[in-house]
Motif scaffolding. Structure first.
Motif, mmCIF file in Angstrom:
data_model
loop_
_atom_site.group_PDB
_atom_site.id
_atom_site.type_symbol
_atom_site.label_atom_id
_atom_site.label_comp_id
_atom_site.label_asym_id
_atom_site.label_seq_id
_atom_site.Cartn_x
_atom_site.Cartn_y
_atom_site.Cartn_z
ATOM 1 N N HIS A 143 0.820 -1.216 0.000
ATOM 2 C CA HIS A 143 0.000 0.000 0.000
ATOM 3 C C HIS A 143 0.850 1.261 0.000
ATOM 4 C CE1 HIS A 143 -4.210 -1.499 1.363
ATOM 5 N NE2 HIS A 143 -3.666 -2.294 0.474
ATOM 6 N N SER A 144 2.067 1.177 0.524
ATOM 7 C CA SER A 144 2.945 2.355 0.641
ATOM 8 C C SER A 144 2.221 3.532 1.288
ATOM 9 C CB SER A 144 3.495 2.778 -0.724
ATOM 10 O OG SER A 144 4.206 1.738 -1.314
ATOM 11 N N ASP A 145 1.410 3.250 2.324
ATOM 12 C CA ASP A 145 0.741 4.344 3.029
ATOM 13 C C ASP A 145 1.774 5.208 3.742
ATOM 14 O OD1 ASP A 145 -1.897 3.776 2.405
ATOM 15 O OD2 ASP A 145 -2.092 2.315 4.019
ATOM 16 N N PRO A 146 1.472 6.508 3.959
ATOM 17 C CA PRO A 146 2.397 7.346 4.725
ATOM 18 C C PRO A 146 2.602 6.747 6.116
ATOM 19 C CG PRO A 146 0.573 8.642 3.824
ATOM 20 C CD PRO A 146 0.252 7.216 3.565
ATOM 21 N N THR A 147 3.801 6.852 6.630
ATOM 22 C CA THR A 147 4.073 6.266 7.950
ATOM 23 C C THR A 147 3.974 7.303 9.067
ATOM 24 O OG1 THR A 147 6.410 6.549 7.461
ATOM 25 C CG2 THR A 147 5.507 4.354 7.145
ATOM 26 N N ASP A 148 3.982 8.592 8.699
ATOM 27 C CA ASP A 148 3.815 9.618 9.732
ATOM 28 C C ASP A 148 2.331 9.851 9.994
ATOM 29 O OD1 ASP A 148 6.494 10.042 10.123
ATOM 30 O OD2 ASP A 148 6.628 11.570 8.551
ATOM 31 N N PRO A 149 1.973 10.197 11.247
ATOM 32 C CA PRO A 149 0.556 10.457 11.538
ATOM 33 C C PRO A 149 0.050 11.668 10.762
ATOM 34 C CG PRO A 149 1.887 10.382 13.553
ATOM 35 C CD PRO A 149 2.829 10.379 12.409
ATOM 36 N N MET A 150 -1.211 11.616 10.356
ATOM 37 C CA MET A 150 -1.831 12.765 9.682
ATOM 38 C C MET A 150 -3.336 12.724 9.970
ATOM 39 S SD MET A 150 -1.495 11.328 5.816
ATOM 40 C CE MET A 150 -2.736 12.219 4.939
ATOM 41 N N PRO A 151 -3.995 13.902 9.937
ATOM 42 C CA PRO A 151 -5.441 13.890 10.174
ATOM 43 C C PRO A 151 -6.166 13.349 8.936
ATOM 44 C CG PRO A 151 -4.706 16.102 9.632
ATOM 45 C CD PRO A 151 -3.475 15.237 9.651
ATOM 46 N N VAL A 152 -7.112 12.450 9.145
ATOM 47 C CA VAL A 152 -7.916 11.974 8.014
ATOM 48 C C VAL A 152 -9.384 11.933 8.403
ATOM 49 C CG1 VAL A 152 -6.087 10.548 7.007
ATOM 50 C CG2 VAL A 152 -7.716 9.489 8.565
ATOM 51 N N TRP A 153 -10.223 12.069 7.409
ATOM 52 C CA TRP A 153 -11.669 11.889 7.562
ATOM 53 C C TRP A 153 -12.010 10.756 6.617
ATOM 54 C CZ3 TRP A 153 -16.497 11.275 5.972
ATOM 55 C CH2 TRP A 153 -17.536 11.659 6.830
ATOM 56 N N ASP A 154 -12.482 9.636 7.150
ATOM 57 C CA ASP A 154 -12.646 8.454 6.317
ATOM 58 C C ASP A 154 -14.011 7.810 6.507
ATOM 59 O OD1 ASP A 154 -11.859 7.768 8.926
ATOM 60 O OD2 ASP A 154 -10.755 6.000 8.308
ATOM 61 N N ARG A 155 -14.437 7.097 5.492
ATOM 62 C CA ARG A 155 -15.688 6.336 5.525
ATOM 63 C C ARG A 155 -15.516 5.092 4.658
ATOM 64 N NH1 ARG A 155 -20.810 8.463 6.460
ATOM 65 N NH2 ARG A 155 -21.396 6.262 6.223
ATOM 66 N N GLY A 156 -16.402 4.133 4.855
ATOM 67 C CA GLY A 156 -16.313 2.920 4.045
ATOM 68 C C GLY A 156 -17.673 2.295 3.835
ATOM 69 N N ALA A 157 -17.692 1.292 2.967
ATOM 70 C CA ALA A 157 -18.928 0.546 2.694
ATOM 71 C C ALA A 157 -18.534 -0.816 2.148
ATOM 72 C CB ALA A 157 -19.787 1.292 1.660
ATOM 73 N N VAL A 158 -19.452 -1.767 2.279
ATOM 74 C CA VAL A 158 -19.244 -3.083 1.678
ATOM 75 C C VAL A 158 -20.255 -3.262 0.555
ATOM 76 C CG1 VAL A 158 -19.645 -5.537 2.096
ATOM 77 C CG2 VAL A 158 -18.107 -4.280 3.582
ATOM 78 N N LEU A 159 -19.755 -3.646 -0.620
ATOM 79 C CA LEU A 159 -20.623 -3.832 -1.783
ATOM 80 C C LEU A 159 -20.845 -5.322 -2.021
ATOM 81 C CD1 LEU A 159 -19.690 -0.877 -2.050
ATOM 82 C CD2 LEU A 159 -19.444 -1.234 -4.496
ATOM 83 N N ASP A 160 -22.091 -5.679 -2.299
ATOM 84 C CA ASP A 160 -22.421 -7.079 -2.598
ATOM 85 C C ASP A 160 -21.869 -7.516 -3.939
ATOM 86 O OD1 ASP A 160 -23.794 -8.111 -0.423
ATOM 87 O OD2 ASP A 160 -25.666 -7.167 -1.021
ATOM 88 N N THR A 161 -21.872 -6.581 -4.884
ATOM 89 C CA THR A 161 -21.341 -6.862 -6.228
ATOM 90 C C THR A 161 -20.686 -5.585 -6.738
ATOM 91 O OG1 THR A 161 -23.399 -6.144 -7.270
ATOM 92 C CG2 THR A 161 -23.157 -8.508 -6.892
ATOM 93 N N LEU A 162 -19.873 -5.720 -7.790
ATOM 94 C CA LEU A 162 -19.263 -4.534 -8.389
ATOM 95 C C LEU A 162 -19.533 -4.553 -9.894
ATOM 96 C CD1 LEU A 162 -17.441 -2.051 -7.669
ATOM 97 C CD2 LEU A 162 -15.507 -3.439 -8.452
ATOM 98 N N PRO A 163 -20.757 -4.239 -10.282
ATOM 99 C CA PRO A 163 -21.048 -4.200 -11.721
ATOM 100 C C PRO A 163 -20.462 -2.943 -12.364
ATOM 101 C CG PRO A 163 -22.981 -3.546 -10.464
ATOM 102 C CD PRO A 163 -21.918 -3.906 -9.457
ATOM 103 N N ALA A 164 -20.531 -2.872 -13.688
ATOM 104 C CA ALA A 164 -19.981 -1.725 -14.420
ATOM 105 C C ALA A 164 -20.596 -0.410 -13.940
ATOM 106 C CB ALA A 164 -20.212 -1.916 -15.916
ATOM 107 N N ASP A 165 -21.894 -0.423 -13.626
ATOM 108 C CA ASP A 165 -22.542 0.819 -13.189
ATOM 109 C C ASP A 165 -21.951 1.324 -11.873
ATOM 110 O OD1 ASP A 165 -24.123 0.709 -15.371
ATOM 111 O OD2 ASP A 165 -25.975 0.170 -14.323
ATOM 112 N N ALA A 166 -21.559 0.399 -10.999
ATOM 113 C CA ALA A 166 -20.974 0.814 -9.718
ATOM 114 C C ALA A 166 -19.602 1.459 -9.948
ATOM 115 C CB ALA A 166 -20.858 -0.382 -8.776
ATOM 116 N N VAL A 167 -18.827 0.870 -10.854
ATOM 117 C CA VAL A 167 -17.519 1.457 -11.185
ATOM 118 C C VAL A 167 -17.714 2.843 -11.802
ATOM 119 C CG1 VAL A 167 -15.546 1.235 -12.763
ATOM 120 C CG2 VAL A 167 -16.266 -0.710 -11.377
ATOM 121 N N ASP A 168 -18.699 2.969 -12.683
ATOM 122 C CA ASP A 168 -18.964 4.280 -13.289
ATOM 123 C C ASP A 168 -19.373 5.301 -12.223
ATOM 124 O OD1 ASP A 168 -18.306 3.466 -15.820
ATOM 125 O OD2 ASP A 168 -20.360 2.956 -16.388
ATOM 126 N N ALA A 169 -20.143 4.850 -11.233
ATOM 127 C CA ALA A 169 -20.548 5.764 -10.151
ATOM 128 C C ALA A 169 -19.322 6.251 -9.371
ATOM 129 C CB ALA A 169 -21.538 5.063 -9.221
#
Ligand SMILES: Cc1cc2nc3c(=O)[nH]c(=O)nc-3n(C[C@H](O)[C@H](O)[C@H](O)COP(=O)(O)OP(=O)(O)OC[C@H]3O[C@@H](n4cnc5c(N)ncnc54)[C@H](O)[C@@H]3O)c2cc1C
Length: 296
Positions: free
Chosen positions: A149-175
């Protein structure tokens, strides 16, 4: 995890394992901060000295081609291969390689436990989808797994969110591309699609309260809420992205919930798990000393 220490709401320091406190052992592994303060953990280890993997960076302009190629390629991989693909708005940081500084890029990530030649063959369709800016996939010792992932190793402020998708059809990628692609002017600095499945999709050998096992793909996004405008724009655009993929979303992963409200996170568990967690909360923390998504 085979054992952990926890301070519960009654002030008692407990050592918990599957035999001593089966309900607490089940609940804390997935129930987040709702049941106490964990002070130590004991894990079983898996011998895995090496893997074939790393990351390949592509120009952000190739995002549509790459995300659609990944959508078709990733679900066919075996259980000894894991992958994610991320849209990254990189800063003009002199510590970054010159090819990447200040650029909007696509980052394909791979970890393959099989032979190197097999890993190279698996990657061929993705390498053919666009011309890499920087290709960092190769044989690596397990100790270098953070290179994927090569994520930064120093602390930084982040605002994050996530979701789990049942499928990843073409329309979801386009969204995703419409909300967060190279032409979106989104302030999010990372939008990641990660392949789920494999062992996560099966019930744990020793059952636990981990949510999101059903998912095909995790979507995770984050921004840096630095300054008053970003502090408004980052959550707004993260919410817009999650709304855009709502037709394919069912729940989320507690680890990648980010700033989701506790009642949103509570919705990640199925009804049986949520009721069992609530019953245990009534028993071990009836006054709600600890916050979190599980309420009595
Ligand atoms: C860039 C980025 C990449 C990430 N990548 C991954 C990834 O690849 N895989 C993954 O699984 N996650 C990933 N995460 C998510 C990360 O694992 C979670 O945010 C994790 O919970 C962070 O733990 P923390 O203790 O640093 O954070 P905190 O925000 O301090 O804690 C997270 C939660 O755990 C609770 N908590 C903290 N300490 C204790 C304790 N001692 N006892 C009980 N509860 C406690 C907190 O109350 C809070 O609810 C990523 C996050 C970021 C920002």
């Amino acid at each position: 995890m085979t054992r952990f220490g926890i301070v519960t709401a009654d002030g008692v320091v407990r050592t918990v394992d599957a035999g001593s406190e089966p309900d607490l052992f089940w609940a804390v592994r997935g129930g987040r901060e709702s049941f106490g303060i964990v002070t130590w953990m004991e894990f079983g280890l898996v011998e895995q000295p090496r893997f074939h993997g790393g990351g390949i960076f592509f120009d952000g302009g190739d995002a549509p081609r790459l995300l659609h190629a990944w959508r078709e390629w990733a679900p066919g991989l075996g259980e000894d291969t894991s992958t994610s693909i991320a849209l990254l708005a990189l800063p003009p940081d002199p510590a970054l390689p010159p090819e990447l500084r200040g650029r909007f890029v696509v980052h394909l990530r791979l970890a393959h436990l099989g032979a190197a030649a097999e890993g190279e063959a698996l990657l061929a369709p993705m390498r053919a989808a666009a011309v890499p800016l920087l290709d960092g996939v190769g044989e690596l010792p397990w100790a270098a797994v953070d290179a994927v992932h090569s994520d930064p190793t120093d602390p930084m402020p982040v605002w994050d969110r996530g979701a789990v998708l049942d499928t990843l059809p073409a329309d979801a990628v386009d969204a995703v591309l419409t909300e967060s692609g190279p032409d979106s002017s989104s302030p999010l600095v990372l939008v990641e699609l990660r392949l789920l499945g494999g062992a996560l999709a099966r019930p744990a050998t020793v059952p636990n309260a981990v949510a999101g096992r059903h998912g095909a793909v995790s979507l995770y996004c984050l921004g840096v809420p630095a300054g008053p405008e970003a502090a408004v724009q980052v959550p707004a655009r993260a919410a817009a992205l999650l709304d855009a993929v709502a037709p394919w979303t069912r729940g989320g992963l507690v680890n990648l919930a980010g700033q989701a409200a506790p009642d949103t996170v509570a919705g990640y568990w199925d009804d049986d798990t949520r009721l069992r967690l609530a019953a245990l909360k009534r028993r071990v923390d009836p006054a709600g000393v600890f916050g979190g998504p599980v309420t009595a």
